[in-house]
Design an enzyme around this catalytic site. Sequence first.
Site, PDB file in Angstrom:
ATOM      1  CD  GLU A 258       1.907  -3.381   5.757  1.00  0.00           C
ATOM      2  OE1 GLU A 258       2.190  -2.790   4.703  1.00  0.00           O
ATOM      3  OE2 GLU A 258       2.584  -3.283   6.789  1.00  0.00           O
TER       4      GLU A 258
ATOM      5  CE1 TYR B 144       5.754  -3.391   1.822  1.00  0.00           C
ATOM      6  CE2 TYR B 144       3.366  -3.205   1.642  1.00  0.00           C
ATOM      7  CZ  TYR B 144       4.527  -3.010   2.353  1.00  0.00           C
ATOM      8  OH  TYR B 144       4.463  -2.467   3.601  1.00  0.00           O
TER       9      TYR B 144
ATOM     10  CG  ASP C 159       7.453   0.154   1.547  1.00  0.00           C
ATOM     11  OD1 ASP C 159       8.695   0.154   1.683  1.00  0.00           O
ATOM     12  OD2 ASP C 159       6.677   0.606   2.414  1.00  0.00           O
TER      13      ASP C 159
END
Length: 368
Positions: free
Chosen positions: A53, A136, A154
């Site tokens: 991520e 996020y 996102d």
Amino acid sequence: MSAQKKWPDDSAKSLSVDHGQNVVAKLLAWYQREQRLLPWRLSKDPYHIWVSEVMAQQTRIETMLPYYQRFLEAFPTVQALADASLDQVLTLWAGLGYYRRAENMQRTAKILVEQYDGNLPDSYETLKTLPGIGDYMAGAIASIAFDRAHPAVDGNVRRVVARMLGFSAPFQSLVLRKQVTEWVKEVIPAGKAGDFNQALMELGAVVCLPVKPACLKCPTEELCIAKKLQMTEILPVRSGRARPADENITVVMILDHQGGVLMRKRRENLLKDFWEFVLLDGHVETAVLADRLAEIGIPVKDIAHVGTGKHVFSHKIWRMMNYKAVWTGQRVPTDYVFNTIANLNNLAFPSAFREQAEWLHREGLLKD
Ligand code: SF4
């Protein structure tokens, strides 16, 4: 847009609960069938998901994949990342950009070792207390690794949901972030939170593209407000984006007689902790370069112009004028050192100066 066209938020307000549930069902089925097989999707290891991520922020999946593999080979565990030197971490990150991400990862790894037994916590709120982990990232880790029902919104998710629900607030606005987050919170399915968040991200990455979305391949085509109102090219609403500004700099590779090149570790925010050659603001002409260098305590001779270069950051473009010169001084100025090839290979060296380093290697100007 025609004058008669209904503004999409009016449509969004009249959507039923069934609409949300239908979207969820269709997206989950599509994701089950069509998801790309990516290494972190096979593992479910929270550390792998975290690394993926962080790397995927601002970077395309195809670009980050080799970085991801190399990073995990070098640092297979949180402990290994915590134990590494910052130079080692930045070296493996060089080329991915946004280097603060790598620094924050290492700070977080140290905290995880000290306070959490080397594991990522499974709570959204606790994750958010760690360096570099915001809304996020915490939502993505909590939902994908631990199946906690938190949104992970996102840019891809904002675009998909703005179109699907017909939200007309500007793409970068807080209003849109809030609308999208609230909608995801409402519909996110218990027990499938990670899959649902990933399905939204995946749809944005491979079908609902920024330009020319592939609506005919979209599992939610008949539920999409933008499609229904023929507004897929208009939503999400974009405000003009500033072009990165040009910045002229002069790069000087100063060689000594032992086959070393003069370098310093940057303290500036941009490329902080990476190593650079001698840099001067602006494009300095050959005739005055020796004087400019002498002013900062770096006497040289035999200056030669060896070409130009360019490096594009997200917010600026470095236009570089490159020189080589020979060191004539006695005392190396504070902060600077002469690095040989052997040293260079172990230093965090940014891709911005890769061309110059390759030139030095090609010309055989550095020694082992
Ligand atoms: S129908 Fe088209 S615009 Fe709507 S979500 Fe699917 S790909 Fe995006």
